[in-house]
Design an enzyme around this catalytic site. Structure first.
Site, PDB file in Angstrom:
ATOM      1  N   TRP A 138       0.855  -1.188   0.000  1.00 53.12           N
ATOM      2  CA  TRP A 138       0.000   0.000   0.000  1.00 53.12           C
ATOM      3  C   TRP A 138       0.889   1.236   0.000  1.00 53.12           C
ATOM      4  CZ3 TRP A 138      -1.921   2.512   4.975  1.00 53.12           C
ATOM      5  CH2 TRP A 138      -2.877   3.501   4.714  1.00 53.12           C
ATOM      6  N   ASP A 219      -0.914  -5.521   9.232  1.00 50.70           N
ATOM      7  CA  ASP A 219      -1.921  -4.546   8.813  1.00 50.70           C
ATOM      8  C   ASP A 219      -3.135  -5.339   8.345  1.00 50.70           C
ATOM      9  OD1 ASP A 219      -3.346  -2.352   8.035  1.00 50.70           O
ATOM     10  OD2 ASP A 219      -1.976  -1.710   6.456  1.00 50.70           O
ATOM     11  N   LYS A 255     -13.590  -0.913   5.436  1.00 50.21           N
ATOM     12  CA  LYS A 255     -14.090  -1.773   4.369  1.00 50.21           C
ATOM     13  C   LYS A 255     -15.181  -2.718   4.863  1.00 50.21           C
ATOM     14  CE  LYS A 255     -10.830  -0.256   1.521  1.00 50.21           C
ATOM     15  NZ  LYS A 255      -9.980   0.544   2.397  1.00 50.21           N
TER      16      LYS A 255
END
Length: 410
Positions: A138, A219, A255
């Site tokens: 990311w 993460d 999300k």
């Protein structure tokens, strides 16, 4: 004098994803497709407010006991406790032994930042922590660590030739890195590749990390959203805790609860014992106090209701399946179109094998550029697409355009 202070500030480049979104919005082409932004969209390309979130919101609105006072520095206790059980497991030894510290953060980005800041203060080697990020990762990961004075190093993760995990080189990197290095690992649905280790590969990764004394920086932005199963998507984290790999976990509810703008997240630090956990908690409180003072309450209250109410929790799990199933269906349909309808050159098994919101299509920068400029399909230059942007109305156009890009006909 005021102007002289700022006149040498350089102009920063725009964020690549938000730049793509802006270009998409300005485009008047009827068949345009936005596959850049990492946010769930329904089959009509619209944002979806989860039904369970609507119910939780109604309950909060009717609760006359709520006020707008500050939360504790470490966040809403009912939220952080439930969030820890969700990612670590309700029977986690770390929770039972009071050695897991949970702090509410500004979504997953805030958790990453607080975790990085904590490492920069208390996990150093002559004042210089060694932090390794997967290549690719990311984009924000690099910026987050650099902002706290840590210059991260990339480790090989993705093999563009095989469009799969570069497992052997990953293991070699773990073995060759200086002892007690920090490795950032994506717990599930790796961003941006969609390529995850198998359980057997996770076991091997954990074993080498234990052998070398490395620290795992997990993460987790897609728990439940990846496979539709909250427990399955948390497996790697829980297994590392069981094996006593030193770790922390960054957790996001953007999300899987569709709470993008509410910025609900948590940082969990698993300590070796309760005494150490108390000291870690005290230092995280100091760091949090100096940066945001107190986290926001509304999103945390929503998630707390959902996690702690059995009826709402079951409904949330059904909503998660709705989202993950639609994305899985798009993967299957894209694979069918490429292999059976268009017979696109190449092997497209990776479309099915990858997991989560993103997919590395295998398109090179030139082909990706053609998709944007000639087909009006907005995607990043490395070939990554958000599967959530595909739907029954645009997937055939996307597959047809991808086929043409591969054949050099766009």
């Amino acid at each position: 004098m005021t102007a002289e202070l700022w006149q040498n500030v350089p102009l920063a480049p725009p964020d690549s994803i938000f730049k793509l979104t802006a270009a998409y919005k300005a485009d008047t082409f009827e068949k345009k497709v936005n596959l850049g932004v990492g946010a769930y969209r329904d089959d009509n390309a619209k944002p979806w407010v989860l039904p369970v979130v609507k119910k939780a919101t109604e309950r909060l609105l009717k609760d006359d006991t709520l006020d707008h006072e500050y939360l504790p520095i470490t966040g809403l206790p009912e939220f952080t406790a439930a969030a820890a059980k969700l990612i670590l497991g309700p029977d986690s030894p770390a929770i039972k032994e009071n050695r897991a510290v949970a702090v509410q953060t500004i979504s997953g980005t805030g958790a990453n930042h607080l975790g990085a800041l904590f490492l920069s203060r208390f996990y150093g080697w002559n004042g210089e922590p060694r932090v390794y990020l997967s290549n690719p990762t990311w984009a924000n990961h690099h910026a987050i660590f650099r902002n706290v004075g840590i210059e991260p190093v990339d480790y090989p993760y993705y093999n563009p030739q095989t469009i799969s995990l570069d497992f052997d080189r990953l293991i070699d990197s773990l073995k060759e890195a200086p002892a007690r290095s920090v490795f950032l690992l994506h717990a599930c649905a790796h961003n941006p590749t969609g390529v995850d280790p198998t359980p057997e590969q996770w076991e091997a990764i954990a074993d080498v990390m234990l052998e070398r004394g490395h620290y795992a920086f997990f993460d987790c932005a897609y728990q439940g959203f990846a496979s539709g199963d909250l427990d399955k998507d948390a497996w790697a984290v829980r297994r590392f805790v069981e094996k006593n790999v030193p770790l922390l976990v960054c957790q996001s509810f953007a999300k899987n609860a569709g709470l993008y703008g509410e910025r609900v997240g948590a940082l969990h630090v698993v300590s070796p014992d309760a005494e150490t956990a108390n000291r870690v908690r005290s230092q995280l409180s100091v760091l949090q106090r100096s940066e945001i003072s107190n986290p926001p309450s509304h999103g945390a209250r929503l998630v707390s209701l959902i996690l702690n109410d059995p009826e709402l929790f079951e409904e949330w799990k059904r909503d998660i399946v709705t989202m993950s199933s639609r994305i899985i269906d798009m993967r299957k349909e894209l694979y069918r179109l490429l292999t059976e309808v268009y017979k696109t050159p190449g092997n497209w098994d990776h479309i099915l094998n990858q997991i989560g919101m993103f997919s590395f299509t295998g398109l090179n920068p030139e082909q990706s550029k053609a998709m944007v400029e000639k087909a009006h399909i907005y995607m990043t230059g490395n070939g990554r697409i958000s599967m959530a942007g595909l739907n029954s109305h645009n997937i055939e156009y996307f597959a047809s355009s991808l086929d043409k890009a591969v054949r050099g006909e766009l």
